[in-house]
Design a protein around this motif. Structure first.
Motif, PDB file in Angstrom:
ATOM      1  N   TRP A 156       0.873  -1.186   0.000  1.00  0.00           N
ATOM      2  CA  TRP A 156       0.000   0.000   0.000  1.00  0.00           C
ATOM      3  C   TRP A 156       0.903   1.227   0.000  1.00  0.00           C
ATOM      4  N   PHE A 171      -7.446   0.016  -2.161  1.00  0.00           N
ATOM      5  CA  PHE A 171      -7.010  -1.269  -1.628  1.00  0.00           C
ATOM      6  C   PHE A 171      -8.120  -2.308  -1.675  1.00  0.00           C
ATOM      7  N   CYS A 175      -1.111  -1.169  -4.510  1.00  0.00           N
ATOM      8  CA  CYS A 175      -2.051  -0.080  -4.251  1.00  0.00           C
ATOM      9  C   CYS A 175      -1.277   1.229  -4.315  1.00  0.00           C
TER      10      CYS A 175
END
Length: 348
Positions: free
Chosen positions: A12, A138, A159
């Motif tokens: 992420w 996400f 992400c």
């Protein structure tokens, strides 16, 4: 040093969400990956106007056993409906058609704004050996990993925000870079296309699908451009009208490039530029031979029912051209092309 969370094998990397990043990292440090997932599943893109789900719903989503259950618990609304019925909509057929006309041909695939991984799943089923999906949300990537991609699929998911620092390292090998049904949302389209071209590299390909035509009544969503605005972003690309791409896929043939008149009246533009001029691959119009097929869930008791009025307004008129109102007595060999039979994920 800034630390970035990796949850469900998904890095992420959003640079503008420090609070979320720190909370997710703290949860991982505490040995609670479920809490880290809950933190990141609550995040959305800047266009989303839906009510965020409660933490209890997000935790329940971690135990979901199907894509349908998960999108409901995540409160994805119209986006969830889109994901569930992506295999039936005309823009999906257009994406298949554009990809078959300009295939990866052995090059690594990068799918930008990949959503829940529908295209990645299709290409892996057809033997794609290396692929990467990038999306800013996400939850979409989490759905891809949990429910859409087959277990062990050779797909990396990241992400990241395509309008920020580019999330992928350069590669000496050429890539096949695609972005379907998303570019019209982004403000600096030229920067994203330039980055996609750099990512593709010499001998690579860039495909841009479902680019809303600002002059068409159905092309007003997002930040659309007129056809000449889109073609100027990718000089030298083959240009296609959305309607031709869809019709070609239903017919099982490769699409014909559009002339200026067809582009002027199309709902959405498709563009493809391939430095290697890879030969077309008509097999990509169809489900992979080993894929088990199931009846389209839009049919209940033999009657076609659109999932909701919004989906019907956006896709219903064109989808009705290949999805009959009633299930045919004999579906026939063209049933997969007409989306009567679908290669849905096992846990759809």
């Amino acid at each position: 040093m800034r630390r970035w969370p990796v949850v469900e094998t998904i890095p992420w990397l959003r640079p503008d969400r420090d609070d979320l990043r720190e909370r997710a990292v703290a949860a991982l440090d505490a040995g609670d990956p479920d809490q880290a997932a809950v933190v990141l599943l609550a995040d959305a893109d800047d266009w989303w106007d839906g009510e965020p789900p409660a933490a209890a719903q997000l935790r329940a989503a971690l135990r979901a056993t199907s894509l349908r259950e998960a999108v409901d618990l995540l409160r994805l609304g119209r986006v969830g409906v889109y994901f569930l019925h992506r295999w039936s909509d005309p823009s999906w057929l257009a994406a298949l058609s554009l990809t078959a006309a300009h295939p990866p041909n052995g090059r690594p695939v990068v799918d930008l704004a990949c959503g829940a991984g529908h295209l990645l799943r299709h290409l892996v089923a057809h033997g794609q050996a290396e692929a990467t999906g990038v999306d800013v949300v996400f939850a979409k990537l989490w759905l891809a990993r949990r429910f859409v991609l087959p277990p062990g699929a050779p797909v990396a998911l990241v992400c990241a925000d395509l309008t920020a620092a580019w999330p992928l390292p350069p590669s000496a090998a050429p890539r096949h870079v695609a972005c379907h049904d998303a570019l019209y949302f982004l403000p600096d389209k030229a920067a994203v296309v330039a980055a996609a071209l750099a990512c593709a590299g010499p001998g690579g390909a860039v495909l841009l699908g479902h680019l809303h035509n600002a002059r068409h009544p159905s092309g007003t969503a997002g930040l659309p451009l007129p056809p000449e605005g889109w073609t100027a972003l990718l000089p030298g690309a083959d240009a296609y009208a959305e309607e031709e791409l869809t019709v070609a896929a239903v017919a099982g043939r490769l699409p014909a490039a559009a002339d200026p008149a067809a582009l002027a009246r199309t709902e959405a533009v498709g563009l493809a530029r391939d430095a290697a001029a890879a030969p077309a691959d008509p097999a990509l119009l169809r489900p992979a031979p080993a894929s088990p097929l199931r009846p389209n869930p839009l049919y209940t008791d033999g009657v076609r029912r659109w999932p909701d009025p919004r989906w019907a307004a956006e896709y219903g008129e064109r989808a009705a051209a290949y999805l009959p109102e009633r299930w045919p007595a004999t579906p026939g060999p063209d049933a997969p092309r007409r989306r009567l039979l679908l290669d849905l994920p096992e846990r759809w």
